[in-house]
Design an enzyme around this catalytic site. Sequence first.
Site, PDB file in Angstrom:
ATOM      1  N   THR A  55      -2.273  -7.051  -1.350  1.00 35.29           N
ATOM      2  CA  THR A  55      -0.665  -6.695  -1.221  1.00 35.29           C
ATOM      3  C   THR A  55      -0.007  -7.896  -0.648  1.00 35.29           C
ATOM      4  O   THR A  55      -0.525  -8.954  -0.293  1.00 35.29           O
ATOM      5  CB  THR A  55      -0.528  -5.528   0.008  1.00 35.29           C
ATOM      6  OG1 THR A  55      -0.969  -6.238   1.404  1.00 35.29           O
ATOM      7  CG2 THR A  55      -1.393  -4.290  -0.190  1.00 35.29           C
ATOM      8  N   SER A 101      -7.290  -0.273  10.448  1.00 30.44           N
ATOM      9  CA  SER A 101      -7.595  -1.511   9.848  1.00 30.44           C
ATOM     10  C   SER A 101      -9.181  -1.570  10.356  1.00 30.44           C
ATOM     11  O   SER A 101      -9.332  -1.308  11.520  1.00 30.44           O
ATOM     12  CB  SER A 101      -6.847  -2.639  10.089  1.00 30.44           C
ATOM     13  OG  SER A 101      -7.333  -3.802   9.641  1.00 30.44           O
ATOM     14  N   ILE A 113      -6.988  -5.718   1.320  1.00 33.15           N
ATOM     15  CA  ILE A 113      -6.315  -5.001   0.115  1.00 33.15           C
ATOM     16  C   ILE A 113      -5.271  -6.057  -0.347  1.00 33.15           C
ATOM     17  O   ILE A 113      -4.419  -6.888   0.493  1.00 33.15           O
ATOM     18  CB  ILE A 113      -5.487  -3.797   0.788  1.00 33.15           C
ATOM     19  CG1 ILE A 113      -6.569  -2.904   1.631  1.00 33.15           C
ATOM     20  CG2 ILE A 113      -5.136  -3.032  -0.543  1.00 33.15           C
ATOM     21  CD1 ILE A 113      -7.625  -2.408   0.990  1.00 33.15           C
ATOM     22  N   ILE A 143       0.560  -1.057  -0.032  1.00 32.89           N
ATOM     23  CA  ILE A 143      -0.002  -0.104   0.065  1.00 32.89           C
ATOM     24  C   ILE A 143       0.878   1.171  -0.013  1.00 32.89           C
ATOM     25  O   ILE A 143       0.741   2.265  -0.776  1.00 32.89           O
ATOM     26  CB  ILE A 143      -1.026   0.010   1.187  1.00 32.89           C
ATOM     27  CG1 ILE A 143      -2.005  -1.216   1.330  1.00 32.89           C
ATOM     28  CG2 ILE A 143      -1.523   1.298   1.315  1.00 32.89           C
ATOM     29  CD1 ILE A 143      -2.669  -1.357   2.361  1.00 32.89           C
ATOM     30  N   TYR A 179      -2.695  -8.094  16.304  1.00 29.26           N
ATOM     31  CA  TYR A 179      -2.984  -7.135  15.292  1.00 29.26           C
ATOM     32  C   TYR A 179      -4.409  -6.364  15.529  1.00 29.26           C
ATOM     33  O   TYR A 179      -4.396  -5.252  15.294  1.00 29.26           O
ATOM     34  CB  TYR A 179      -2.991  -8.069  14.002  1.00 29.26           C
ATOM     35  CG  TYR A 179      -3.185  -7.170  12.605  1.00 29.26           C
ATOM     36  CD1 TYR A 179      -1.975  -6.489  12.265  1.00 29.26           C
ATOM     37  CD2 TYR A 179      -4.443  -6.897  12.137  1.00 29.26           C
ATOM     38  CE1 TYR A 179      -2.338  -5.746  10.840  1.00 29.26           C
ATOM     39  CE2 TYR A 179      -4.536  -6.330  10.863  1.00 29.26           C
ATOM     40  CZ  TYR A 179      -3.259  -5.667  10.356  1.00 29.26           C
ATOM     41  OH  TYR A 179      -3.469  -4.789   9.156  1.00 29.26           O
ATOM     42  N   LYS A 202      -4.512  -2.249  16.140  1.00 26.96           N
ATOM     43  CA  LYS A 202      -5.097  -1.430  15.231  1.00 26.96           C
ATOM     44  C   LYS A 202      -6.334  -0.486  15.837  1.00 26.96           C
ATOM     45  O   LYS A 202      -6.725   0.534  15.338  1.00 26.96           O
ATOM     46  CB  LYS A 202      -5.863  -2.131  13.768  1.00 26.96           C
ATOM     47  CG  LYS A 202      -4.614  -2.733  13.104  1.00 26.96           C
ATOM     48  CD  LYS A 202      -3.765  -1.518  12.461  1.00 26.96           C
ATOM     49  CE  LYS A 202      -2.895  -2.165  11.657  1.00 26.96           C
ATOM     50  NZ  LYS A 202      -1.788  -1.186  10.887  1.00 26.96           N
ATOM     51  N   ASN A 258       2.077   4.424   7.799  1.00 24.10           N
ATOM     52  CA  ASN A 258       1.800   3.068   7.141  1.00 24.10           C
ATOM     53  C   ASN A 258       2.095   1.939   7.552  1.00 24.10           C
ATOM     54  O   ASN A 258       1.723   0.730   7.546  1.00 24.10           O
ATOM     55  CB  ASN A 258       1.659   3.630   5.790  1.00 24.10           C
ATOM     56  CG  ASN A 258       1.662   2.071   4.805  1.00 24.10           C
ATOM     57  OD1 ASN A 258       0.546   1.398   4.549  1.00 24.10           O
ATOM     58  ND2 ASN A 258       2.725   1.459   4.303  1.00 24.10           N
TER      59      ASN A 258
END
Length: 260
Positions: A199, A149, A197, A26, A164, A168, A96
């Site tokens: 990636t 996120s 997304i 991203i 995670y 976030k 990011n």
Amino acid sequence: MQKDFINKLFSLEGKTVLVTGAGRGIGQVVARDMARAGANIAIFSRSGADETVRIIESEGGKAISIIADCTKAEEVKDGMKKILDAYGRLDVVFNNAGICYHKGIFEATYEEFRELIDINLTGEYIVAVEAARVMIELGCKGSIINMASISGTVAMTPQKQAAYNASKAGVMQMTKSLALELADHNIRVNSISPGYIATPMSVDPDFVEPELMAAWEPLMPMHRMAKPEELVGAIIWLASEASSYTNGIDVIIDGLYTAI
Ligand SMILES: NC(=O)c1ccc[n+]([C@@H]2O[C@H](COP(=O)([O-])OP(=O)(O)OC[C@H]3O[C@@H](n4cnc5c(N)ncnc54)[C@H](O)[C@@H]3O)[C@@H](O)[C@H]2O)c1
């Protein structure tokens, strides 16, 4: 009729934008597209972002790659000096850089939990605070965009990623707190919450097993992941004057994932 009205409203012309973790994924696409919107780009990464710099320069834009681990305050401070040496100002940060792992609470070590929080939450905090220091010193009107996120709002399934998700959720609340403390300094702070997304973090078979990808599909009402390019409009809006009264919010870009 002002035909260039939209261009001016969303323009990043002459602004210096720091994008962290823009060696790939991203960050790379956003850095390229913010350069297309007129920004001079600086990138913090742990191992260099030469490919991103090459892409931007090949289109006539300006970019520099700075080695800086976002969790290390001294490296971040040193990186800020390098940005000022190169461009003399700092206007926007796209915070990011981040990592993810899929491990249940009885599999992940406490060290792994701490490391993830250190990168995804403390790293964004250090970058935001050091950027704000610079913006205030220079009297720059700033915009900081933190990467959250939808994992900060809903616990994603079936993968196990407690660290995670927690990181976030922390980014979203930290965003509001930073925005409040920085409002008097003309610095706005917002976050974005993407859904899945495409990636390396989400499609690399070394990281995401095919069975997991198959399990995600029915949970996505638009039946697909987004491309990184589909985040760019919101990020440029948050970076530009077009969002001058938008502060302390989280923008969800998830193709309806959290609507059901
Ligand atoms: N891909 C998705 O589905 C998705 C969804 C929502 C949010 N996000 C978030 O978007 C951000 C970018 O993710 P991506 O999908 O492009 O992943 P990615 O793994 O392709 O990119 C992340 C980049 O951050 C860098 N990085 C990690 N730790 C760092 C540190 N301490 N200092 C400097 N750089 C560091 C990595 O080296 C990598 O280049 C992450 O914060 C991620 O959590 C991703």
